[in-house]
Scaffold this motif. Structure first.
Motif, PDB file in Angstrom:
ATOM      1  N   TYR A 115       0.816  -1.216   0.000  1.00 20.35           N
ATOM      2  CA  TYR A 115       0.000   0.000   0.000  1.00 20.35           C
ATOM      3  C   TYR A 115       0.853   1.270   0.000  1.00 20.35           C
ATOM      4  N   MET A 116       1.896   1.319   0.840  1.00 20.72           N
ATOM      5  CA  MET A 116       2.715   2.533   0.906  1.00 20.72           C
ATOM      6  C   MET A 116       3.453   2.810  -0.403  1.00 20.72           C
ATOM      7  N   PRO A 117       4.164   1.811  -1.002  1.00 25.27           N
ATOM      8  CA  PRO A 117       4.800   2.083  -2.296  1.00 25.27           C
ATOM      9  C   PRO A 117       3.781   2.471  -3.375  1.00 25.27           C
TER      10      PRO A 117
ATOM     11  N   GLU B 116      -7.821   4.027  -4.970  1.00 22.41           N
ATOM     12  CA  GLU B 116      -7.076   3.115  -4.108  1.00 22.41           C
ATOM     13  C   GLU B 116      -7.766   2.974  -2.751  1.00 22.41           C
ATOM     14  N   LEU B 117      -8.366   4.050  -2.299  1.00 27.22           N
ATOM     15  CA  LEU B 117      -9.072   4.054  -1.019  1.00 27.22           C
ATOM     16  C   LEU B 117     -10.289   3.126  -1.057  1.00 27.22           C
ATOM     17  N   LYS B 118     -11.009   3.164  -2.190  1.00 25.52           N
ATOM     18  CA  LYS B 118     -12.176   2.283  -2.355  1.00 25.52           C
ATOM     19  C   LYS B 118     -11.752   0.820  -2.310  1.00 25.52           C
ATOM     20  N   LEU B 119     -10.621   0.520  -2.952  1.00 26.18           N
ATOM     21  CA  LEU B 119     -10.099  -0.847  -2.941  1.00 26.18           C
ATOM     22  C   LEU B 119      -9.764  -1.281  -1.517  1.00 26.18           C
ATOM     23  N   TYR B 120      -9.174  -0.371  -0.770  1.00 30.15           N
ATOM     24  CA  TYR B 120      -8.785  -0.647   0.616  1.00 30.15           C
ATOM     25  C   TYR B 120      -9.999  -1.040   1.454  1.00 30.15           C
TER      26      TYR B 120
ATOM     27  N   ALA C 189      -5.861   3.693   6.297  1.00 34.63           N
ATOM     28  CA  ALA C 189      -6.127   3.946   4.878  1.00 34.63           C
ATOM     29  C   ALA C 189      -5.757   5.381   4.511  1.00 34.63           C
ATOM     30  N   PHE C 190      -6.016   6.288   5.432  1.00 35.24           N
ATOM     31  CA  PHE C 190      -5.691   7.699   5.215  1.00 35.24           C
ATOM     32  C   PHE C 190      -4.315   8.038   5.775  1.00 35.24           C
ATOM     33  N   GLY C 191      -3.941   7.347   6.846  1.00 33.64           N
ATOM     34  CA  GLY C 191      -2.685   7.643   7.512  1.00 33.64           C
ATOM     35  C   GLY C 191      -1.467   7.437   6.640  1.00 33.64           C
ATOM     36  N   TYR C 192      -1.454   6.355   5.865  1.00 26.49           N
ATOM     37  CA  TYR C 192      -0.325   6.106   4.970  1.00 26.49           C
ATOM     38  C   TYR C 192      -0.210   7.202   3.908  1.00 26.49           C
ATOM     39  N   GLN C 193      -1.342   7.695   3.428  1.00 21.26           N
ATOM     40  CA  GLN C 193      -1.327   8.775   2.440  1.00 21.26           C
ATOM     41  C   GLN C 193      -0.734  10.044   3.050  1.00 21.26           C
ATOM     42  N   ILE C 194      -1.075  10.322   4.293  1.00 21.68           N
ATOM     43  CA  ILE C 194      -0.552  11.495   4.984  1.00 21.68           C
ATOM     44  C   ILE C 194       0.963  11.401   5.131  1.00 21.68           C
ATOM     45  N   VAL C 195       1.441  10.192   5.466  1.00 22.88           N
ATOM     46  CA  VAL C 195       2.889   9.986   5.655  1.00 22.88           C
ATOM     47  C   VAL C 195       3.629  10.083   4.328  1.00 22.88           C
ATOM     48  N   VAL C 196       3.147   9.365   3.318  1.00 19.28           N
ATOM     49  CA  VAL C 196       3.827   9.314   2.024  1.00 19.28           C
ATOM     50  C   VAL C 196       3.892  10.694   1.365  1.00 19.28           C
ATOM     51  N   LYS C 197       2.820  11.443   1.479  1.00 22.24           N
ATOM     52  CA  LYS C 197       2.765  12.770   0.864  1.00 22.24           C
ATOM     53  C   LYS C 197       3.271  13.872   1.797  1.00 22.24           C
ATOM     54  N   ALA C 198       3.756  13.459   2.974  1.00 26.29           N
ATOM     55  CA  ALA C 198       4.359  14.387   3.939  1.00 26.29           C
ATOM     56  C   ALA C 198       3.448  15.565   4.264  1.00 26.29           C
ATOM     57  N   ARG C 199       2.201  15.288   4.544  1.00 23.53           N
ATOM     58  CA  ARG C 199       1.247  16.335   4.933  1.00 23.53           C
ATOM     59  C   ARG C 199       1.376  16.541   6.444  1.00 23.53           C
ATOM     60  N   MET C 200       2.318  17.385   6.796  1.00 18.30           N
ATOM     61  CA  MET C 200       2.778  17.502   8.170  1.00 18.30           C
ATOM     62  C   MET C 200       1.704  17.997   9.135  1.00 18.30           C
ATOM     63  N   LYS C 201       0.934  18.988   8.706  1.00 15.04           N
ATOM     64  CA  LYS C 201      -0.069  19.554   9.602  1.00 15.04           C
ATOM     65  C   LYS C 201      -1.085  18.496  10.031  1.00 15.04           C
ATOM     66  N   LYS C 202      -1.606  17.762   9.062  1.00 14.32           N
ATOM     67  CA  LYS C 202      -2.583  16.721   9.372  1.00 14.32           C
ATOM     68  C   LYS C 202      -1.955  15.639  10.241  1.00 14.32           C
ATOM     69  N   TYR C 203      -0.718  15.281   9.912  1.00 17.54           N
ATOM     70  CA  TYR C 203      -0.033  14.241  10.669  1.00 17.54           C
ATOM     71  C   TYR C 203       0.114  14.631  12.135  1.00 17.54           C
TER      72      TYR C 203
ATOM     73  N   LEU D 241     -11.951  11.447   9.045  1.00 21.17           N
ATOM     74  CA  LEU D 241     -13.017  11.589   8.056  1.00 21.17           C
ATOM     75  C   LEU D 241     -13.377  13.062   7.848  1.00 21.17           C
ATOM     76  N   PHE D 242     -13.373  13.807   8.925  1.00 18.34           N
ATOM     77  CA  PHE D 242     -13.655  15.248   8.824  1.00 18.34           C
ATOM     78  C   PHE D 242     -12.566  15.955   8.026  1.00 18.34           C
ATOM     79  N   MET D 243     -11.308  15.581   8.253  1.00 23.16           N
ATOM     80  CA  MET D 243     -10.188  16.198   7.540  1.00 23.16           C
ATOM     81  C   MET D 243     -10.243  15.926   6.036  1.00 23.16           C
ATOM     82  N   PHE D 244     -10.705  14.728   5.660  1.00 18.24           N
ATOM     83  CA  PHE D 244     -10.739  14.337   4.248  1.00 18.24           C
ATOM     84  C   PHE D 244     -12.139  14.491   3.637  1.00 18.24           C
TER      85      PHE D 244
END
Length: 411
Positions: A270-272, A286-290, A343-357, A400-403
């Motif tokens: 999922y992460m790669p 990808e989220l729907k698949l998850y 499902a959302f957390g990996y996206q936050i990490v990979v895309k380096a969305r620091m504020k949300k993280y 869910l609120f954030m996304f």
């Protein structure tokens, strides 16, 4: 996933055997002490890498066709890894007695901590090698390394606990890391053509921004996650008993068995996959698949664990841990919401969305800790498990609120 499932199945069986050994010889108190040390080692490994292994995977995907750039990339990360791990190892060595007082309420176990500090640079270099294998998508190598390492670690753990009781168990935690370094090194020698890079190349500053973004996020997790667990454990010990803390640790240990099936699989696939996505539309697909595949499978597994919890507990633990059966439901429900959050957390990490993280990580751990301090006084270790469920639920709602904008958009 199918390849990884074989590795996880092996690790699951070996983990059950290892846990049985600990529960029979060391009991609930030993389970709590080993849990504290595992939290400590994971915290320091995370500090020493600062999440750079995740950014290495991301950068490898972006530069995999440029051998010259890969050499510079490898060299940069190697030296950063070596510096951070050496510095962290020295800190561990210098303050071993202080750490022992905090973790075990006395300084008698300072030597296992010192041993871990000495090994830390080697352990982190191993993380570097595994990250390269991951970036090369050589998943079979990773799986074989894990299986061999875990098998050897089981034998060593059984021997050291049998010979030296709790002290042996603590040394086994650190020694297991050393065994994995040795096993990985043997494979690296065999695959040396993939690991050729010029160590004399100067560190390229252009990668520092990516490293900084990932390291700042990982540094937060490196401190807050293990510290939260250590404070909760200490609260249970001081408020009730170390035996109750051992029951809580046993529940977490059981959770770790089935959670590893998904966390390791998602790290491999999922992460790669997320690292290669460019648009919100692709992420939504990808989220729907998850949620169509991974979440239902995980839920099914939780149902099986709950229905057969008596058998699982009898196999993995002793009668001393029977209370786990009464409180396991809180852990299972909490894990379900954690998996959905991933499902959302990996996206936050990979895309380096620091504020949300930062918001999510601080919110979850702070709510988990504060709720635990309150509920432990009333319900002992069950209060900590209830707190985990409540914190996981409200954190998932926050995500869910954030996304929310993602769901309001059409494909």
């Amino acid at each position: 996933m199918s390849l990884n499932s074989f590795s996880v199945a092996t690790s699951f069986v070996l983990g059950i055997i290892s846990t049985k050994i600990v529960s029979v010889i060391l009991g609930t108190s030993g389970m709590a002490l080993l849990g504290s040390f595992r939290n400590f080692t994971s915290m320091n490994k995370a500090i020493a890498t600062l999440g750079i292994n995740n950014s290495l995977i991301k950068l490898f995907v972006e530069n995999k066709n440029d051998k010259r750039e890969l050499s510079i990339l490898y060299s940069t990360f190697f030296w950063v890894f070596l510096f951070l791990s050496t510095f962290t190892g020295i800190i561990v060595l210098l303050f071993a007695k202080t750490f022992s007082e905090f973790l075990f309420f006395n300084s008698a176990f300072a030597n296992p901590i010192r041993f871990f500090g000495l090994l830390l640079p080697l352990i982190v270099i191993n993380t570097f090698w595994i990250a390269i294998y991951n970036g090369l998508e050589m998943f079979k190598r990773i799986v074989v390394i894990q299986i061999i390492s875990n098998t050897l670690t089981l034998g060593l753990t059984a021997f050291l606990i049998w010979k030296n009781n709790v002290t042996g168990g603590l040394f086994a935690v650190a020694s297991g890391e050393l065994l994995m370094v040795i096993v990985t090194f043997l494979f690296v020698i065999k695959d040396k053509s993939y690991f050729k890079f010029d160590l004399k190349k100067i560190i390229d500053k252009k990668y520092f921004k990516v490293i900084k973004n990932f390291s700042v996020m990982a540094l937060l997790s490196a401190f807050i996650v293990p510290l939260t667990l250590m404070f909760i454990r200490n609260c249970i010990v001081k408020t009730h008993s170390i035996e109750d803390a051992g029951i809580w640790d046993a529940t977490n240990k059981l959770s770790g068995f089935y959670m590893s099936i998904f966390s390791s699989g998602l790290s491999l696939y999922y992460m790669p996959k997320l690292a290669s996505l460019q648009t919100d539309s692709e992420f939504k697909t990808e989220l729907k698949l998850y949620f169509k595949v991974f979440v239902p499978l995980f839920f099914l597994m939780l149902v099986v664990v709950f229905l057969f919890k008596g058998i699982v507990l009898n196999v993995a633990f002793t009668k001393e841990f029977i209370k786990v059966k009464e409180v396991l439901i809180w852990q299972l429900l909490g894990d379900l919401f954690r998996v959905m959050s991933l499902a959302f957390g990996y996206q936050i990490v990979v895309k380096a969305r620091m504020k949300k993280y930062f918001i999510i990580e601080i919110f979850f751990n702070l709510s988990y800790l504060l709720l635990s301090f309150y509920l432990i006084k009333i319900f002992s270790f069950e209060g900590a498990l209830q707190s985990y469920f409540y914190a996981s639920l409200i954190t998932f709602l926050l995500i869910l609120f954030m996304f929310r904008k993602l769901f309001s958009r059409s494909n």
